[in-house]
Enzyme design. Structure first.
Site, PDB file in Angstrom:
ATOM      1  N   GLU A 123       0.829  -1.211   0.000  1.00 23.53           N
ATOM      2  CA  GLU A 123       0.000   0.000   0.000  1.00 23.53           C
ATOM      3  C   GLU A 123       0.871   1.271   0.000  1.00 23.53           C
ATOM      4  OE1 GLU A 123      -2.645  -0.448   3.347  1.00 23.53           O
ATOM      5  OE2 GLU A 123      -3.963  -1.800   2.238  1.00 23.53           O
ATOM      6  N   GLU A 266      -5.995  -8.279   0.069  1.00 24.91           N
ATOM      7  CA  GLU A 266      -6.439  -8.380   1.461  1.00 24.91           C
ATOM      8  C   GLU A 266      -7.932  -8.095   1.517  1.00 24.91           C
ATOM      9  OE1 GLU A 266      -4.292  -5.885   4.188  1.00 24.91           O
ATOM     10  OE2 GLU A 266      -2.387  -6.164   3.151  1.00 24.91           O
TER      11      GLU A 266
END
Length: 482
Positions: A123, A266
């Site tokens: 991220e 995720e």
């Protein structure tokens, strides 16, 4: 006759191709995080994965003890490069070569690890990072691709960049677009991914939408229908997951890549540490997600085309993680830290099976001494919880209602187990005592630690790898010093 022969053969091949494509379905994998005070043996974890027929696993680093355990298992692996290594690898082809050699090539031997992806950062475009990693991504990808080519692995191992869903935005899915500050770099990233046959990896968390917005409709976070459907032209969205995914599809389409494969890096639901984080909610979300994905229904913008793969977050609870996002951050596991299934969940191969041959510490606990005055316990309580995990005691947690003495005992025991039941760790100036009677109360579980024997060697190994990179940086390269 010759033309007719080839025509029939072509039709047969096309029919076989259609049948093969229609048979493809998303695979369900898991994220295996290791930020825990109580780590099971990696070999035990690999056996747990195999027993549950979980064929794909995503790691956040390249832990050698984990990769060695995965060798010969056949389990497909995504290894990760932490964000704090990106500067180094982006500035030095030699550092990139070394990373690939140490963390990919050495394991991809006969009967070795089945490494399919390398996640470059985690991220890195997150809004809260204020762009600090953005300039490293493309150079790091370029160097790593060259390193994989030198190692003759470029066709086998694909580079990806897991992105948070905050990289794109929209009021309606069909109007999805990447954030203006990311448009240029995401365009370059997607071009790179497309050129090298890599998917776009995104992390989607309906729980965080619910947790962070009191006006968010709770039933829209799940998959059993909602009274708050989102109407987007001819399309109707009944759950946040589909709406979020199609926002990404629209954003990719605007860049000219409407068919780019998508992997969900995720997704999941925590079981503790917040009011909306509990076993029932986690079971409903994850089972609903699996059912949706296994149906191959796809989304309104990609009907009958589900994501390539989905990695549930996460395999285990991680009691040493930062709680900056919230106390729930340590409780995402579908298994507890000791490999015991928290709730009934069927990933497509029957209900989850517990880990076998887990080596527990002796069945004893540290609790508050009932014969002592506890008026001076505050500092001891704070000390215990500053080292151990006490998040279940917080508002909304499973141990929130066990009373003052219960809270003290829970904190004492968490610290005691963390210290491998060292007798001195239960003293607390005489306020603690060891008991052989399980003090668990209702849903509040007082844990007993596991014997792992890996923590020290792990810390040394990871530190050693980083020292090697630092030595390279001192040899004339301009690199980020970790």
């Amino acid at each position: 006759m010759k033309m007719a022969f080839f025509s029939k053969r072509t039709l047969l091949l096309l029919l076989l191709l259609v049948l093969c494509v229609s048979a493809v379905e998303s695979d369900i994998g898991v994220n295996w995080g290791t930020v825990s005070f109580h780590r099971m043996s990696p070999d035990t974890v690999v056996d747990l994965l195999k027993d549950n027929k979980i064929g794909k696993v995503k790691l956040f680093d390249a832990d050698p003890t984990v990769l060695r355990a995965l060798m010969g298992s056949g389990i497909e692996v995504m290894v990760g490069i932490p964000n704090d290594m990106l500067s180094l690898i982006s500035n030095s082809p030699s550092a990139s070569d070394l990373w690939v050699s140490q963390n990919v090539s050495r394991y991809m031997v006969k009967r070795g690890a089945n490494i399919k992806y390398v996640a470059v950062g985690n991220e890195p475009f997150l809004t809260s990072y204020s762009g600090q990693f953005q300039s490293y991504i493309l150079p790091a990808l370029t160097n790593l691709q060259q390193s994989l080519a030198k190692a003759n692995l470029a066709g086998m191992v694909k580079l990806v960049v897991p992105c948070n869903a905050d990289a794109y935005e929209s009021s309606l899915p069909s109007q999805g677009a990447f954030r203006p500050d990311l448009t240029q770099i995401i365009t370059q990233l997607v071009s790179f991914l497309n050129s090298n046959g890599s998917p776009f990896v995104v992390n989607i968390y309906p729980f965080l939408s619910l947790y962070g917005n009191s006006d968010f409709p709770q039933d829209y976070a799940f998959f059993e229908g909602t009274t708050h459907s989102v109407i987007d032209g001819p399309n109707v969205y009944t759950n946040a997951f589909d709406g979020n995914l199609d926002t990404l599809v629209a954003a990719l389409s605007k860049l000219g890549y409407p068919q780019m494969p998508i992997v969900i890096g995720e997704v999941g639901w925590p079981t503790d540490g917040a009011l909306s984080a509990n076993l029932n909610a986690a079971r409903a979300f994850n089972q609903g997600l699996v059912k949706l994905v296994r149906s191959n229904k796809g989304t309104p913008l990609r009907p009958n085309v589900p994501p390539m793969d989905i990695y549930l977050f996460s395999l285990f609870d991680e009691g040493a993680k930062s709680v900056l996002p919230g106390n729930f951050e340590r409780h995402w596991g579908i298994f507890s830290f000791d490999g015991q299934a928290k709730y009934s969940l069927n990933l497509g191969n029957g209900l989850l099976k517990n880990a076998k041959n887990v080596e527990y510490l002796p069945s004893r606990w540290c609790v508050a001494n009932p014969t002592r005055d506890l008026t001076t316990v505050a500092n001891h309580f704070k000390l215990a919880c500053s080292y151990a995990d006490c998040t279940t005691l917080s508002y909304g947690g499973s141990c929130n209602g066990i009373g003052e003495k219960g809270n003290i005992s829970y904190a004492f025991n968490s610290y005691y187990q963390l210290q491998k039941q060292n007798a001195k760790s239960c003293e607390f100036d005489g306020l603690g005592m060891v008991t052989f009677l399980d003090p668990s109360i209702g849903d509040c579980r007082f844990l007993v630690g596991v014997s792992d024997g890996t923590n020290n060697s792990l810390g040394f190994t990871l530190s050693g790898i980083r020292v090697i990179f630092l030595l390279i940086s001192f040899c004339g390269y301009q690199m980020f010093v970790m």
